[in-house]
Design a protein around this motif. Structure first.
Motif, short mmCIF file in Angstrom:
data_model
loop_
_atom_site.label_atom_id
_atom_site.label_comp_id
_atom_site.label_asym_id
_atom_site.label_seq_id
_atom_site.Cartn_x
_atom_site.Cartn_y
_atom_site.Cartn_z
N PHE A 1 61.61 -95.57 -31.86
CA PHE A 1 61.24 -95.43 -33.28
C PHE A 1 59.72 -95.42 -33.46
N LEU B 1 70.09 -109.01 -27.43
CA LEU B 1 69.04 -109.24 -28.42
C LEU B 1 69.34 -110.58 -29.08
N GLY C 1 67.75 -97.22 -39.43
CA GLY C 1 66.46 -97.51 -38.81
C GLY C 1 66.64 -98.31 -37.53
N SER C 2 65.55 -98.88 -37.06
CA SER C 2 65.57 -99.63 -35.80
C SER C 2 66.22 -100.99 -36.00
N ARG D 1 60.62 -105.56 -23.25
CA ARG D 1 60.13 -104.83 -24.44
C ARG D 1 61.31 -104.09 -25.05
N VAL E 1 64.36 -110.28 -26.56
CA VAL E 1 65.20 -109.40 -25.73
C VAL E 1 65.38 -110.08 -24.38
C1 ISJ Z 1 67.62 -98.64 -30.27
C2 ISJ Z 1 67.03 -99.79 -30.55
O1 ISJ Z 1 66.64 -100.63 -29.53
C3 ISJ Z 1 67.31 -101.87 -29.43
C4 ISJ Z 1 66.85 -102.47 -28.17
C5 ISJ Z 1 67.47 -102.11 -27.00
C6 ISJ Z 1 66.86 -102.47 -25.66
O2 ISJ Z 1 65.80 -103.12 -25.64
O3 ISJ Z 1 67.46 -102.07 -24.63
C7 ISJ Z 1 68.69 -101.41 -27.02
C8 ISJ Z 1 69.31 -101.11 -28.21
C9 ISJ Z 1 68.79 -101.57 -29.50
O4 ISJ Z 1 69.53 -102.63 -29.99
C10 ISJ Z 1 66.73 -100.24 -31.93
O5 ISJ Z 1 65.85 -101.11 -32.10
O6 ISJ Z 1 67.37 -99.71 -32.86
#
Ligand code: ISJ
Length: 185
Positions: free
Chosen positions: A119, A80, A31-32, A112, A47
């Motif tokens: 997702f 993150l 999942g996310s 964001r 972020v």
């Molecule tokens: C793909 C996703 O997004 C997350 C957020 C990201 C961003 O904001 O650039 C990049 C990769 C992931 O760690 C996730 O939540 O699985």
């Protein structure tokens, strides 16, 4: 020092690449990551945008996206955060052709999380995960986690090609040591 390509595995890390168990749960999560980090850190999740713009992808990335080497793509690098500490470093490569068909928002994300788009609806498919145990000299290590290497612990990364509205983008994530600090499983 010559930067090496990462050795990506298609199999699950605990079988083929010996990813330590607590971390494997994060690395193979389907999942996310954003959702999982929000669940774990609550308001402490955030972020931090490191870089975003038209860049020439690394050869490793161009090959995975079947892009002509040297052709620019939209590249986004973020950290993150879980509380005060970065726990994931991510780098996404979005071919110019993937920004059409309703995907223009990908260049306006700012802080964001990309995961909110990827997702959000049923419009995203993802190809099988690839996992890598990073070496100090791997370009991904140098690019995203050079400061974490000093911990002397192996760093693990994964990458996935997502298809948003049918158009490919490559997302790579490096899992930093702080993700497992005070880990309670
Ligand atoms: C793909 C996703 O997004 C997350 C957020 C990201 C961003 O904001 O650039 C990049 C990769 C992931 O760690 C996730 O939540 O699985």
């Amino acid at each position: 020092m010559r930067h090496l390509f990462c050795r990506w595995y298609r199999q699950a890390p605990h079988r083929s690449a010996r990813c330590p168990e607590p971390l494997a749960a994060w690395v193979v999560r389907t999942g996310s990551l954003t959702t999982a980090l929000r669940r774990r850190y609550g308001a402490g999740f955030g972020v931090r945008l490191i870089d975003e713009g038209w860049r020439i992808p690394y050869l490793d990335e161009a090959r995975r996206l079947e892009l002509r080497p040297g052709r620019k793509a939209w590249v986004r690098e973020v950290a993150l955060y879980g509380g005060e500490r970065p726990v994931i470093r991510a780098r996404s490569v979005i071919p110019m052709r993937s920004l059409r068909g309703g995907n223009r928002g990908l260049t306006r994300l700012g802080t964001r999380p990309l995961g909110e788009l990827l997702f959000a609806g049923a419009g995203t498919l993802r190809e099988p995960l690839e996992i890598a145990r990073l070496r100090d000299e791997d370009w991904l290590t140098r690019r995203l986690a050079a400061d974490a290497v000093s911990f002397g612990r192996s760093l693990w990364a994964r990458r996935t090609v997502h298809r948003l509205n049918g158009r490919p983008l490559l997302v790579a994530e490096v899992f930093l040591p702080d993700l497992l600090e005070d880990w309670d499983g």
